[in-house]
Design a protein around this motif. Structure first.
Motif, PDB file in Angstrom:
ATOM      1  N   MET A   1       6.798  18.755 -13.434  1.00 60.02           N
ATOM      2  CA  MET A   1       6.177  18.950 -14.419  1.00 60.02           C
ATOM      3  C   MET A   1       5.294  20.247 -14.436  1.00 60.02           C
ATOM      4  O   MET A   1       4.539  20.443 -13.733  1.00 60.02           O
ATOM      5  N   ALA A  46       7.031  22.622 -25.549  1.00 60.80           N
ATOM      6  CA  ALA A  46       7.976  21.770 -24.741  1.00 60.80           C
ATOM      7  C   ALA A  46       9.552  22.534 -24.375  1.00 60.80           C
ATOM      8  O   ALA A  46      10.202  22.665 -23.435  1.00 60.80           O
ATOM      9  N   LEU A  47       9.767  23.157 -25.571  1.00 59.37           N
ATOM     10  CA  LEU A  47      11.084  23.913 -25.508  1.00 59.37           C
ATOM     11  C   LEU A  47      11.083  25.007 -24.547  1.00 59.37           C
ATOM     12  O   LEU A  47      11.924  25.248 -23.842  1.00 59.37           O
ATOM     13  N   ARG A  49       9.156  25.244 -21.728  1.00 59.85           N
ATOM     14  CA  ARG A  49       9.186  24.819 -20.673  1.00 59.85           C
ATOM     15  C   ARG A  49      10.352  24.085 -20.079  1.00 59.85           C
ATOM     16  O   ARG A  49      10.644  24.258 -18.973  1.00 59.85           O
ATOM     17  N   GLU A  50      11.376  23.786 -21.055  1.00 63.97           N
ATOM     18  CA  GLU A  50      12.624  23.153 -20.592  1.00 63.97           C
ATOM     19  C   GLU A  50      13.758  24.307 -20.805  1.00 63.97           C
ATOM     20  O   GLU A  50      14.856  23.698 -19.972  1.00 63.97           O
ATOM     21  N   SER A  51      13.761  25.401 -20.926  1.00 64.25           N
ATOM     22  CA  SER A  51      14.703  26.097 -21.185  1.00 64.25           C
ATOM     23  C   SER A  51      14.247  27.663 -20.288  1.00 64.25           C
ATOM     24  O   SER A  51      13.553  28.201 -20.799  1.00 64.25           O
TER      25      SER A  51
END
Length: 191
Positions: A1, A46-47, A49-51
């Motif tokens: 994270m 969040a998008l 951080r995830e991509s």
């Protein structure tokens, strides 16, 4: 994270100016708008951080403002992020400020928390404790702060045990590592 940027000091710079302007604009529409913008920015963050591709778009200077704006518009449309947050993110992209968008989001969240009287508490522990321990810690910090606390937990095995707490501008280092260092220093002074 991934770790959130820290907003312990006064909010300034590009991120602070953009976040302040966004909060003022949202406040004109009321508390619900402030909360909606925060939720939409959280989703966008969040998008990112995830991509890995989105991280490249945000951080790389090789993309033109038009390319960034087109990509951000597509992402916002697909994710259902609209309204004030979408307009804000499009503005940031069109001005080639996407490199600071995550700091802007963190600054906005810090401003909203301050507006609501919520104090940020950063707690570092050697291992993740039980939920009950975290609840007790949060309640103890609420008592000290005299209000709501936004608890951010970081795990750092190098502190060995105990905890390090930063509550607003106050810090308490009750880690085993710190105590061992104090003993080591005392032993050197004696010997």
């Amino acid at each position: 994270m991934a770790e959130q940027p820290s907003m312990t000091g006064p909010i300034s710079g590009v991120a602070g100016r953009y976040a302040s302007a966004l909060l003022e604009t949202a406040a004109e529409s009321g508390v619900a708008a402030i909360d909606q913008v925060e939720a939409d920015l959280d989703r966008f963050d969040a998008l990112v951080r995830e991509s890995a591709d989105l991280q490249r778009l945000v951080r790389s200077p090789v993309f033109s403002a038009d390319e960034q704006l087109a990509a951000v518009t597509t992402i916002l449309d697909r994710s259902g992020i609209g309204g004030l947050a979408a307009n804000f993110l499009k503005l940031v992209a069109s001005r080639r400020r996407l490199f600071a968008v995550q700091q802007m989001i963190a600054a906005y969240k810090a401003l909203v928390a301050a507006r609501k009287g919520v104090v940020r508490a950063d707690v570092t522990l050697a291992a993740l404790p039980a939920v009950q321990v975290l609840d007790d810690l949060k309640q103890a910090l609420r008592d000290v702060a005299g209000g709501d606390v936004d608890l951010h937990v970081k795990i750092d095995p190098s502190i060995i045990g105990g905890l390090v707490v930063r509550l607003g501008s106050r810090m308490l280092d009750a880690s085993l590592r710190n105590k061992l260092n104090s003993i080591r220093l005392a032993m050197k002074e004696v010997g």
